[in-house]
Design a protein around this motif. Sequence first.
Motif, PDB file in Angstrom:
ATOM      1  N   THR A   1      -9.204  20.397  29.180  1.00 43.22           N
ATOM      2  CA  THR A   1     -10.354  19.572  29.556  1.00 43.22           C
ATOM      3  C   THR A   1     -11.332  19.431  28.394  1.00 43.22           C
ATOM      4  O   THR A   1     -12.436  18.924  28.572  1.00 43.22           O
TER       5      THR A   1
ATOM      6  N   ARG B   1     -15.854  16.217  35.014  1.00 43.59           N
ATOM      7  CA  ARG B   1     -16.889  17.007  34.338  1.00 43.59           C
ATOM      8  C   ARG B   1     -18.220  16.855  35.067  1.00 43.59           C
ATOM      9  O   ARG B   1     -18.539  15.785  35.597  1.00 43.59           O
TER      10      ARG B   1
ATOM     11  N   GLY C   1     -20.982  19.485  31.217  1.00 46.26           N
ATOM     12  CA  GLY C   1     -19.692  19.558  30.544  1.00 46.26           C
ATOM     13  C   GLY C   1     -18.692  20.511  31.161  1.00 46.26           C
ATOM     14  O   GLY C   1     -17.568  20.630  30.648  1.00 46.26           O
TER      15      GLY C   1
ATOM     16  N   ALA D   1     -15.807  21.614  33.719  1.00 41.89           N
ATOM     17  CA  ALA D   1     -14.739  20.748  34.211  1.00 41.89           C
ATOM     18  C   ALA D   1     -13.928  21.410  35.310  1.00 41.89           C
ATOM     19  O   ALA D   1     -13.777  22.633  35.350  1.00 41.89           O
TER      20      ALA D   1
END
Length: 212
Positions: free
Chosen positions: A43, A155, A159, A161
């Motif tokens: 990710t 996300r 940030g 995920a």
Amino acid sequence: MSRQDPMQHISRNTRQFQLCMRTFAPWRHFGGGFEGDDRDFSTSPHDTFRIGAFVVFDLDEGSITEGPAGTSSGTRRDEDDAKVFADVEAKVKRFEGDPGRVKFDLTVEGANPMVPMSPDIDNVLSFVAFLRDGDLFMAGEAIGDGFPNTEVFVRDNQGNAVELIKFKTNHGRNSGAMTLLGAGSDRLGRFKEGVMLDPDTHTFIGDVPFDQ
């Protein structure tokens, strides 16, 4: 936004999220000497990929705030060649949105620009996301090409995920173009995911059973 991975704007402390669908070649080289991604599922926004689609949705408003954006991290024939980027198209179809809920199909298609008449890699993701008791719930299915690998994740506004689909091709590294011809109907994966959100920042802090 970079060519590699659009870092779309997601406002802090909101229920805005970025949906990401990317394909990647797990080998260092593939298809007769083309540069691959040489990686496993990820990710990270810094990993390379063949084609990708990215869209930001807001569950407070039930809307799409940015995207869809289609892009590629590029490929080259060998280490001396200049990197060439695929022409990637991403679309949202059949969108429905209300406060606390969105539902849409995300399509992405693009081809290796170094191969004349190369067939597109094309995938379609059916996606629904909604809020329940302050938490995030997502369900859907991806259908598309069985080559190369496909990953789908979401996300949050900082940030973090959550992985939704990890499809691993069963075709070899040299079977790309032939595999893509007439393809596009493989079931790449289904998901039902519940995610606990921080009540203040609305970031991911844990799992919640989808059916409760």
